[in-house]
Design an enzyme around this catalytic site. Structure first.
Site, PDB file in Angstrom:
ATOM      1  N   VAL A  61       0.812  -1.213   0.000  1.00  0.00           N
ATOM      2  CA  VAL A  61       0.000   0.000   0.000  1.00  0.00           C
ATOM      3  C   VAL A  61       0.850   1.269   0.000  1.00  0.00           C
ATOM      4  O   VAL A  61       0.329   2.354  -0.284  1.00  0.00           O
ATOM      5  CB  VAL A  61      -0.959  -0.011   1.208  1.00  0.00           C
ATOM      6  N   TYR A  62       2.132   1.166   0.279  1.00  0.00           N
ATOM      7  CA  TYR A  62       2.974   2.359   0.332  1.00  0.00           C
ATOM      8  C   TYR A  62       3.094   2.977  -1.064  1.00  0.00           C
ATOM      9  O   TYR A  62       3.633   2.361  -1.991  1.00  0.00           O
ATOM     10  CB  TYR A  62       4.367   2.039   0.848  1.00  0.00           C
TER      11      TYR A  62
END
Length: 348
Positions: A61-62
């Site tokens: 998700v980064y």
């Protein structure tokens, strides 16, 4: 660089790890964390390798996967030197089933991370948060299958409560599945909740703690104190929605002691805060993120000195908080540091 075992896996990880959340710079939250280019990322990761760091942490998700892409690119010529950890489960798109730990999504998420990281295997796959909608039996079976397939070598959790982590370990034990060897946790001088339940659990279950946000969401960078409060335009306010609240007086009392120790030791406040964590029980690796090379070099120095017993006692005492029920030692009326001393004695 000192190397610690990651739980009972037999895998040795550097006491300082590199947190790649600062790579990518996509979106409001992650752009506030950092906006390093690929060239800058390559240089910083080269510095980490030269310093002996072998543990690199990221998440799908980064920056919408950009962190994994950049980390994979930077490490492609050094894959055998690196232990790559990534995390999955948080929603990153609007597809209805692209979240959590259903067998369908977990297998898909791992395949996507492998592609972005440009690798055939993930050293440590960590569950980014607990999913109450998927049976833990199914989850542990799927994780076991991923390890058996060779696509994942070890498994860990992140941000689990004690009962969630223990239930998963118990199910794995019952069926002979792979167990968690790591738990990525928030732990800092201004956030010691980890000590009440998760520290003794990690000790009992032979799980290594990987510490995120060791500088308390930027509060322990040395930029702020009671005379220079956090300004409204600070990046901290952009990410504070995820940060545990900290009472200002408590924060400033700790910073006052850190400033005194900084003068005494000639080490800066972040180095002192990081060094304190390196001495804590059950901690396998402390993740340092960096927006640039200068910041990274300064953080790397946190491993190069030792605080004496009196200095550690100062930090332990000023940051101690009374633990919540049922963890407070009501039988003798002592405060939290006594509780931690009791826990810590089990590791000596």
């Amino acid at each position: 660089m000192k190397y610690n075992f990651l739980g009972d896996s037999g895998l040795r990880v550097s006491e300082l790890g590199f947190g790649a959340g600062t790579l990518g710079g996509k979106g409001q939250i992650f752009s506030a964390w950092g906006q390093a280019s690929q060239v800058e990322a390559n240089r910083m990761i080269g510095l980490c390798l030269d310093a002996g760091i072998n543990y690199f942490d990221t998440a799908d998700v980064y920056s919408d996967g950009e962190s994994e892409i950049m980390l994979g690119e930077a490490l492609k010529a050094h894959r055998q030197q690196a232990i790559i950890s990534t995390k999955v489960s948080i929603r990153s798109d609007d597809q209805i089933n692209h979240v959590g730990y259903s067998r369908s999504y977990l297998l898909h998420a791992v395949e996507q991370s492998l592609k972005r990281l440009k690798t055939d295997y993930i050293d440590v796959l960590q569950l980014h948060q607990f999913d109450g909608f998927t049976s833990i039996e199914q989850l542990m079976r799927t994780l076991n299958d991923l390890v058996s397939s060779g696509k994942v070598r070890y498994i860990g959790a992140s941000n689990f409560s004690g009962w969630q982590l223990m239930k998963a370990q118990s199910i794995a034990d019952r069926y002979g599945y792979e167990k968690f060897v790591s738990h990525q946790v928030y732990y800092s001088l201004i956030g010691r909740d980890y000590e009440w339940e998760l520290m003794p659990l990690n000790h009992d279950q032979h799980i290594g703690a990987v510490v995120w946000s060791p500088l308390g969401w930027g509060r322990l960078t040395g930029k702020f104190d009671r005379h220079h409060p956090i300004p409204q335009q600070s990046r901290l306010h952009e990410t504070a929605q995820f940060a545990p609240p900290v009472h200002e007086d408590y924060l400033y009392r700790i910073l006052d002691v850190l400033k005194e120790l900084s003068k005494e030791t000639q080490k800066n406040i972040p180095q002192l805060a990081l060094n304190w964590l390196l001495n804590r029980p059950t901690v396998s690796s402390v993740l340092i993120g960096a927006r640039n090379e200068k910041q990274l070099k300064e953080n790397l120095k946190s491993k190069d000195f030792h605080l004496d017993d009196a200095q550690l006692k100062q930090l332990n005492s000023i940051s101690a908080v009374y633990p919540p029920y049922p963890y407070y030692p009501y039988w003798n009326g002592q405060f939290s540091e006594r509780h931690v001393q009791l826990v810590s004695s089990q590791f000596e």
